[in-house]
Design a protein around this motif. Structure first.
Motif, short mmCIF file in Angstrom:
data_model
loop_
_atom_site.label_atom_id
_atom_site.label_comp_id
_atom_site.label_asym_id
_atom_site.label_seq_id
_atom_site.Cartn_x
_atom_site.Cartn_y
_atom_site.Cartn_z
N GLY A 191 0.81 -1.21 0.00
CA GLY A 191 0.00 0.00 0.00
C GLY A 191 0.85 1.26 0.00
O GLY A 191 2.07 1.21 0.15
N GLU A 192 0.17 2.37 -0.15
CA GLU A 192 0.85 3.67 -0.20
C GLU A 192 0.89 4.31 1.18
O GLU A 192 -0.08 4.22 1.95
CB GLU A 192 0.09 4.58 -1.16
CG GLU A 192 0.69 5.98 -1.30
CD GLU A 192 -0.13 6.84 -2.25
OE1 GLU A 192 -0.73 6.28 -3.18
OE2 GLU A 192 -0.18 8.07 -2.03
N VAL A 193 2.01 4.92 1.51
CA VAL A 193 2.14 5.63 2.78
C VAL A 193 1.24 6.86 2.72
O VAL A 193 1.49 7.78 1.94
CB VAL A 193 3.60 6.04 3.07
CG1 VAL A 193 3.68 6.84 4.36
CG2 VAL A 193 4.49 4.81 3.16
N LYS A 194 0.17 6.86 3.51
CA LYS A 194 -0.77 7.97 3.52
C LYS A 194 -0.32 9.10 4.44
O LYS A 194 -0.58 10.27 4.17
CB LYS A 194 -2.15 7.48 3.96
CG LYS A 194 -2.82 6.54 2.96
CD LYS A 194 -3.16 7.28 1.69
CE LYS A 194 -3.98 6.43 0.73
NZ LYS A 194 -5.32 6.13 1.25
N ASN A 195 0.37 8.71 5.52
CA ASN A 195 0.79 9.73 6.49
C ASN A 195 1.92 9.17 7.35
O ASN A 195 1.98 7.97 7.61
CB ASN A 195 -0.39 10.14 7.37
CG ASN A 195 -0.10 11.40 8.17
OD1 ASN A 195 0.80 12.16 7.83
ND2 ASN A 195 -0.84 11.62 9.23
N SER A 196 2.81 10.04 7.76
CA SER A 196 3.90 9.67 8.66
C SER A 196 3.77 10.52 9.92
O SER A 196 3.79 11.76 9.85
CB SER A 196 5.26 9.91 7.99
OG SER A 196 6.31 9.61 8.88
N THR A 197 3.62 9.84 11.07
CA THR A 197 3.47 10.55 12.33
C THR A 197 4.68 10.28 13.21
O THR A 197 5.59 9.54 12.84
CB THR A 197 2.19 10.10 13.07
OG1 THR A 197 2.37 8.75 13.53
CG2 THR A 197 0.99 10.16 12.14
N GLU A 198 4.69 10.85 14.39
CA GLU A 198 5.82 10.68 15.29
C GLU A 198 5.91 9.27 15.86
O GLU A 198 6.93 8.91 16.45
CB GLU A 198 5.72 11.68 16.45
CG GLU A 198 4.46 11.53 17.29
CD GLU A 198 4.38 12.58 18.38
OE1 GLU A 198 5.27 13.46 18.41
OE2 GLU A 198 3.47 12.50 19.22
N PHE A 199 4.85 8.45 15.67
CA PHE A 199 4.89 7.10 16.23
C PHE A 199 4.76 6.01 15.17
O PHE A 199 4.80 4.82 15.50
CB PHE A 199 3.80 6.92 17.29
CG PHE A 199 2.42 7.31 16.83
CD1 PHE A 199 1.94 8.57 17.08
CD2 PHE A 199 1.61 6.41 16.15
CE1 PHE A 199 0.66 8.94 16.67
CE2 PHE A 199 0.33 6.77 15.73
CZ PHE A 199 -0.13 8.05 15.99
N MET B 39 6.52 2.55 14.76
CA MET B 39 7.91 2.88 14.48
C MET B 39 8.87 1.75 14.85
O MET B 39 9.91 1.57 14.20
CB MET B 39 8.29 4.17 15.23
CG MET B 39 8.13 4.10 16.73
SD MET B 39 8.28 5.71 17.53
CE MET B 39 9.96 6.16 17.14
N SER B 40 8.51 0.96 15.86
CA SER B 40 9.39 -0.14 16.28
C SER B 40 9.32 -1.33 15.34
O SER B 40 10.14 -2.25 15.45
CB SER B 40 9.01 -0.58 17.70
OG SER B 40 7.68 -1.09 17.73
N ASP B 41 8.36 -1.33 14.40
CA ASP B 41 8.20 -2.45 13.47
C ASP B 41 8.56 -2.05 12.03
O ASP B 41 8.21 -2.74 11.09
CB ASP B 41 6.75 -2.96 13.49
CG ASP B 41 6.46 -3.81 14.71
OD1 ASP B 41 7.29 -4.68 15.01
OD2 ASP B 41 5.42 -3.60 15.33
N SER C 80 16.94 2.93 15.52
CA SER C 80 15.87 3.47 16.35
C SER C 80 14.63 3.72 15.52
O SER C 80 14.69 3.80 14.28
CB SER C 80 16.33 4.78 17.00
OG SER C 80 16.50 5.79 16.02
N GLY C 81 13.50 3.85 16.21
CA GLY C 81 12.25 4.12 15.51
C GLY C 81 12.29 5.42 14.74
O GLY C 81 11.76 5.52 13.62
N GLU C 82 12.96 6.44 15.33
CA GLU C 82 13.05 7.74 14.66
C GLU C 82 13.85 7.64 13.36
O GLU C 82 13.49 8.22 12.33
CB GLU C 82 13.69 8.77 15.60
CG GLU C 82 12.82 9.18 16.78
CD GLU C 82 12.81 8.14 17.90
OE1 GLU C 82 13.59 7.15 17.80
OE2 GLU C 82 12.05 8.31 18.85
N GLU C 83 14.95 6.86 13.41
CA GLU C 83 15.76 6.69 12.20
C GLU C 83 14.98 5.95 11.12
O GLU C 83 15.06 6.28 9.93
CB GLU C 83 17.04 5.92 12.54
CG GLU C 83 18.01 6.69 13.43
CD GLU C 83 19.20 5.83 13.82
OE1 GLU C 83 19.01 4.63 14.08
OE2 GLU C 83 20.31 6.36 13.86
#
Length: 240
Positions: A48-56, A72-74, A80-83
């Motif tokens: 699927g297409e990435v619809k939105n990227s949030t802080e989590f 983010m952990s998956d 790290s999740g942020e990376e």
């Protein structure tokens, strides 16, 4: 919808005093989350297409106009999740594994790192495992072909083929297992990428041979049930 279009609706409320009837359009349609769960069981791969990227995490557009979330952990191993979040952007098409579907909460959990087993840390090379070794594994995903499992809590990741789930045919059904379940299995070999292959059937056969060797054979007049029963009793005595 548009004017003059005929649609099926469900009557939600009738207010005689106000001469008003409340109708529901979505209630007359199949639940998209239930439909998704039927078409894409846990362990299956979706795109699927990435619809939105949030802080989590990332929200991915899926079939039937529903969204799934990759926490983010998956997203990726070894960072790290942020990376991991910084590697993806809105509009990008990605693949992921279905981890859980909850129609009541209208929530679909996805995992992208589960598709990147080759990049899982060195423990997954399987070098610490030996052929014929019996280990406790945790089921990561259930597929039609068998079970994807991980040795220990963070060890090598391998596979148990459908035919290796048990000696009897009724035991060789992946659907009798579930993700997160722990079980014992024997290492029967390694693939070209050094990932281990496990077998419950081979472990059962080995245990039976050991019991026969210790407690007699059917040629001596003892039935297999008697032999296995004696082995089980000894195991219980040792535990007590």
């Amino acid at each position: 919808v548009s004017t003059s279009q005929e649609v099926e609706v469900v009557i939600l409320e009738v207010d005689a005093e106000k001469r008003r009837i409340s109708l529901g359009l979505k209630q007359a349609q199949p639940n998209p989350w239930e439909s998704f769960a039927e078409a894409h069981p846990v362990g299956s791969t979706v795109e699927g297409e990435v619809k939105n990227s949030t802080e989590f995490g990332l929200f991915i557009g899926l079939d039937n106009d529903v969204d799934g979330m990759v926490h983010m952990s998956d997203i990726a191993w070894g960072m790290s999740g942020e990376e991991a979040l910084s590697l993806h952007h809105k509009g990008e098409v990605v693949k992921a594994v279905v981890l859980d579907v909850d129609p009541e909460k209208e929530r679909i959990s996805l995992g992208m790192k589960q598709l990147e087993r080759g990049n899982v840390p060195a423990a997954n090379a399987g070098s610490s495992l030996q052929r014929n070794q019996v280990v406790t594994v945790t089921i990561l995903a259930v597929t039609d072909g068998g079970l994807e499992v991980q040795a220990g809590d963070d060890g090598a990741i391998g596979f148990i083929r459908r035919s290796d789930l048990g000696r009897d045919r009724d035991e060789q059904r992946p659907d009798r297992f579930q993700a997160g379940q722990k079980l014992d299995a024997m290492v029967i070999g390694f693939d070209r990428q050094k990932k281990p292959n496990f077998s419950i059937k081979a472990m059962q056969v080995a245990e039976e041979k050991e019991a026969v060797a210790q407690y007699g054979s059917s040629d001596s007049g003892a039935s297999l049930g008697d032999i296995l029963g004696a082995a089980l009793n000894k195991a219980r005595d040792q535990q007590n």
